[in-house]
Design an enzyme around this catalytic site. Structure first.
Site, PDB file in Angstrom:
ATOM      1  N   ASP A 255     -49.698  69.630 -23.192  1.00 50.15           N
ATOM      2  CA  ASP A 255     -50.327  70.776 -22.532  1.00 50.15           C
ATOM      3  C   ASP A 255     -49.591  72.061 -22.738  1.00 50.15           C
ATOM      4  O   ASP A 255     -48.488  72.322 -22.535  1.00 50.15           O
ATOM      5  CB  ASP A 255     -50.380  70.582 -21.104  1.00 50.15           C
ATOM      6  CG  ASP A 255     -51.159  71.694 -20.243  1.00 50.15           C
ATOM      7  OD1 ASP A 255     -51.565  72.485 -20.711  1.00 50.15           O
ATOM      8  OD2 ASP A 255     -51.188  71.548 -19.122  1.00 50.15           O
TER       9      ASP A 255
ATOM     10  N   HIS B 205     -40.874  62.651 -41.130  1.00 50.37           N
ATOM     11  CA  HIS B 205     -40.469  61.547 -40.487  1.00 50.37           C
ATOM     12  C   HIS B 205     -38.773  61.135 -40.160  1.00 50.37           C
ATOM     13  O   HIS B 205     -38.700  60.422 -39.368  1.00 50.37           O
ATOM     14  CB  HIS B 205     -41.452  60.128 -40.819  1.00 50.37           C
ATOM     15  CG  HIS B 205     -41.770  59.361 -39.997  1.00 50.37           C
ATOM     16  ND1 HIS B 205     -40.945  59.306 -38.459  1.00 50.37           N
ATOM     17  CD2 HIS B 205     -42.458  58.173 -39.884  1.00 50.37           C
ATOM     18  CE1 HIS B 205     -41.564  58.228 -37.992  1.00 50.37           C
ATOM     19  NE2 HIS B 205     -42.584  57.494 -38.665  1.00 50.37           N
TER      20      HIS B 205
END
Length: 449
Positions: A383, A166
């Site tokens: 996608d 992170h």
């Protein structure tokens, strides 16, 4: 409302983890992280998961091969992800851009999306099978910064799971990287949005100076014993769905005088209040709610398009537990709004300065609760050529940090889902209180006198 994390039986056949390196040579250099990036509260791994259906238009194409090749191409532009973190003076984190690469696992599961059913949600009960914890890969320093597993399913669909250090990026930065992988997978050679490093934009001033009150970083030493740290091994997981009826019931508890408030503010206040009641916190203990706020484009604070570092702060409001529990929901919402109102350019600079002055402290843990709204992060839009995922979101919450994500339940109803970790008896009380709060409520009627 709650979706329990029930056992799910299927087998996963994993190949030996591989290292995927940038497809072309990349600069060999050391780059500093920002003073927002490298604070103690960012030094952990964040997991995400996405479930994809079979797409007849992709017949004959292997998602593992397509994504692995696209990953190598994307790392040419995001080459710091292929490096390793090192630590300098005053615990300053830097990424050594070695080009060593990221971890990648190819896998096959003997199940289908349809069989997974309710497992397609946050707190996925089979997550350990879908993202193998490679031994030695979880340390913040010296380990690969990204771990990816792509698991083919019998139905022709697949599952993409990822774990990110992170300190390198927030959700928005990660999505930018994943979108680039998707673009490369679909034939682009150059990202539509080029990555920008420029971490110095979020560094402390010289000299640093703390100019705001930061309840989220206060050191809490004396408590009455009801604000105990939680052992993750003793917690149970639940995901709570809030549809139209639940939101309406909560809003019906609010007076017109409160004014406009977002669905996220309502949910955040509700979960915080119910959680505090469930813990039976001493009425005189101080509790706090921390709001994760993306600073991109807020209050005139402009970061260049393509910036993929951590760009959020977590301002907090505090109150006595007794006040939170005995007052109506409106009280908690006003505190959430108060925390959000702290956000400003000066607040951001003050946080960066605090990190340098106080040695990059961890956020306050006793009596603190944080919910991040990732509904607009774009995890459900990535996608790779097979279309958008059936579900995409954070795979795990933390004991004091949770997330709000968009979700469609088994009835086809769209709403929000918030995963929660709590000790078993606390979880039982939390669920009871939440059910009470979200029952159909009478509209509040205020006197016109």
């Amino acid at each position: 409302m709650a979706s329990p994390s029930s056992p799910l039986v299927f087998s996963v056949n994993r190949c030996v983890p591989q290292i995927v390196r940038p497809a072309n040579p990349t600069p060999r250099e050391v780059k500093q992280l920002s003073d927002i990036d490298d604070q103690e509260g960012r030094r952990f791994q964040i997991p995400v998961i996405m479930f994809y259906r079979n797409n007849p238009l992709m017949e004959g194409k292997d998602p593992v091969k397509v994504i692995r090749e696209a990953l190598g191409k994307a790392l040419v532009y995001y080459y710091p992800f292929a490096g390793r973190l090192i630590e300098g003076d005053n615990r300053k984190l830097m990424v050594d851009c070695t080009g060593e690469g990221v971890l990648f696992i190819e896998a096959d599961a003997d199940t289908t999306l349809e069989n997974l059913g309710d497992a397609i949600q946050p707190m996925c009960p089979c997550f350990e099978e879908l993202l193998y914890d490679v031994p030695g890969s979880t340390t913040i320093l010296g380990s690969p910064l990204i771990l990816i597993q792509v698991t083919r399913l019998r139905c022709g669909g697949f599952i993409f799971a990822l774990r990110l250090n992170h300190t390198m990026s927030d959700a928005a930065g990660l999505i930018q990287f994943l979108d680039t992988i998707g673009e490369m997978a679909q034939g682009l050679s150059v990202p539509s949005l080029l990555p920008i490093w420029q971490r110095e934009l979020l560094n402390a001033r010289n000299p640093p100076r703390i100019t705001r009150i930061h309840h989220e970083y206060e050191k809490v030493t004396n408590t009455k014993g009801t604000l105990m740290a939680m052992d993750e091994n003793s917690l149970v997981h639940r995901s709570f769905f809030f549809g139209r009826e639940e939101i309406r019931a909560l809003r019906n508890r609010l007076p017109a005088s409160l004014g406009a408030c977002s669905t996220f503010e309502v949910l955040m206040a509700c979960v915080w209040r119910c959680r505090t009641i469930a813990f039976a916190v001493d009425p005189d203990e101080v509790v706090r709610i921390s709001c994760i706020i993306n600073m991109r484009g807020k209050h005139g604070f402009e970061l260049p398009p393509g910036y993929y570092g951590n760009a959020f702060v977590t301002p907090a409001s505090i109150t006595k537990a007794g006040m939170l529990c005995k007052n109506p929901l409106e009280f908690a919402i006003r505190l959430v709004k108060k925390a959000k109102a702290e956000m400003s350019q000066e607040y951001i600079k003050s946080v960066a300065d605090l990190m340098v002055i106080k040695g990059r402290p961890l956020f306050t843990q006793p009596g603190n609760f944080t919910v991040s709204d990732v509904t607009r992060a774009g995890l459900g839009e990535v996608d790779f050529g097979w279309g958008k995922p059936v579900y995409g979101g954070v795979a795990r919450a933390c004991p004091i940090i949770s997330f709000r994500m968009l979700f469609r339940n088994s009835k086809g109803e769209e709403g929000s889902v918030i995963p929660i970790w709590l000790p078993p008896p606390v979880m039982e009380r939390f669920e009871q209180e939440l059910k009470r709060m979200t029952k159909k409520a009478e509209l509040l009627i205020t006197s016109m006198l």
